[in-house]
Design a protein around this motif. Structure first.
Motif: not given
Length: 283
Positions: A133-134, A136-137, A162
């Motif tokens: 979630k934190n 994202p890449d 996610v």
């Protein structure tokens, strides 16, 4: 019965078993789950009445709390790093200390772009999902030995929108990891049987022992095995992160150094206990 009167009854029933702050917290959670109210709503509606059907629901929750069943299992959910997770008898309840581990990983990796991450022993999926979630890449994978835990983790990933690649695997029997990773993290079983007397009764009764306890004679079993696998499958600039037994910080550091890991960092949690380690294979 007025809700404020039931609150008094609720707290009187629980304070012999829990401290007053914890009992108040249980009331607040139950109030939100059963009525959709915050404590301020009760303050603004002091004469609110509970119907007979509502009292039955409250009494059912109270009865389970009196058996010391964790409230997260009663309502089937827990909050972790700002997200909501399903919890059940297949999974541990996520802990605040583990949020600190997630925070550390994010802080050190948020500007590194397209990383590959692996969470070993994922349980609810709280670490893997929070990282996905934190970061994202990042490409996030997670493994667990429990089919029930993996099924729960998959639902949690879907609920939190996610993508995580979940895999069923016994890490102690593994000869290799699926690929090379930039970040490998694990919160494996680390409580020794000799430490059971320090564990709250509600944890001993309800949380899965498979995810908690390790043999007194080899408490670093999981850490050593994961570190050995990591030696060949951590990228050159990658890092390995662990949540650890607070009593075995120096021993865990020494084990990692003996295996050739460098830049070993031991961190304390908010309670001042040795709780997290990170290391790499190159300075």
């Amino acid at each position: 019965m007025k809700l404020k009167q039931y609150r008094t009854y609720f707290l009187e029933k629980l304070t012999p078993l829990f401290d007053s702050m914890e009992a108040e917290q249980f009331f607040a959670i139950t109030l939100e789950e059963l009525k959709g109210w915050k404590r301020t709503d009760l303050a603004l509606n002091p004469d609110a009445e509970l119907s007979g059907a509502e009292i039955e629901k409250w009494n059912a929750v109270l009865g389970e709390l009196e058996t010391q069943k964790p409230i997260q299992y009663i309502f089937g959910k827990a909050h972790f790093y700002g997200l909501e997770f399903e919890v059940n008898s297949n999974t541990l309840i996520p802990r605040p200390e583990t949020e600190e581990l997630v925070e550390w990983i994010i802080a050190e990796n948020q500007y590194k772009g397209q990383l590959s991450l692996l969470d070993i022993g994922t349980g609810t999926g709280c670490i893997a999902i929070s990282l996905a979630k934190n970061l994202p890449d990042a490409s996030v994978s997670a493994i667990d030995v429990s089919e029930g835990a993996l099924a729960t983790a998959k639902r949690n990933a879907q609920h939190n929108s996610v993508e995580v690649n979940f895999m069923l695997k016994d890490i102690l029997a593994a000869e290799t990891l699926p690929q090379v990773y930039d970040v490998i993290v694990s919160n494996p079983p680390y409580v020794r049987n000799l430490e059971k007397e320090e564990i709250k009764e509600n944890v001993l009764q309800y949380e899965p022992h498979l995810a908690l306890f390790v043999d007194d004679n080899d408490p670093l079993l999981f850490y050593r095995k994961i570190a050995q696998l990591t030696k060949t499958q951590l990228s050159s600039n990658g890092r390995l992160y662990f949540e650890i037994n607070q009593y075995l910080g120096p021993e865990t550091v020494q084990m990692l150094e003996d295996l050739g890991f460098v830049n070993v960092v031991l961190k304390k949690d908010i309670y001042g206990n040795d709780r997290m380690i990170s290391c790499s294979l190159q300075l």
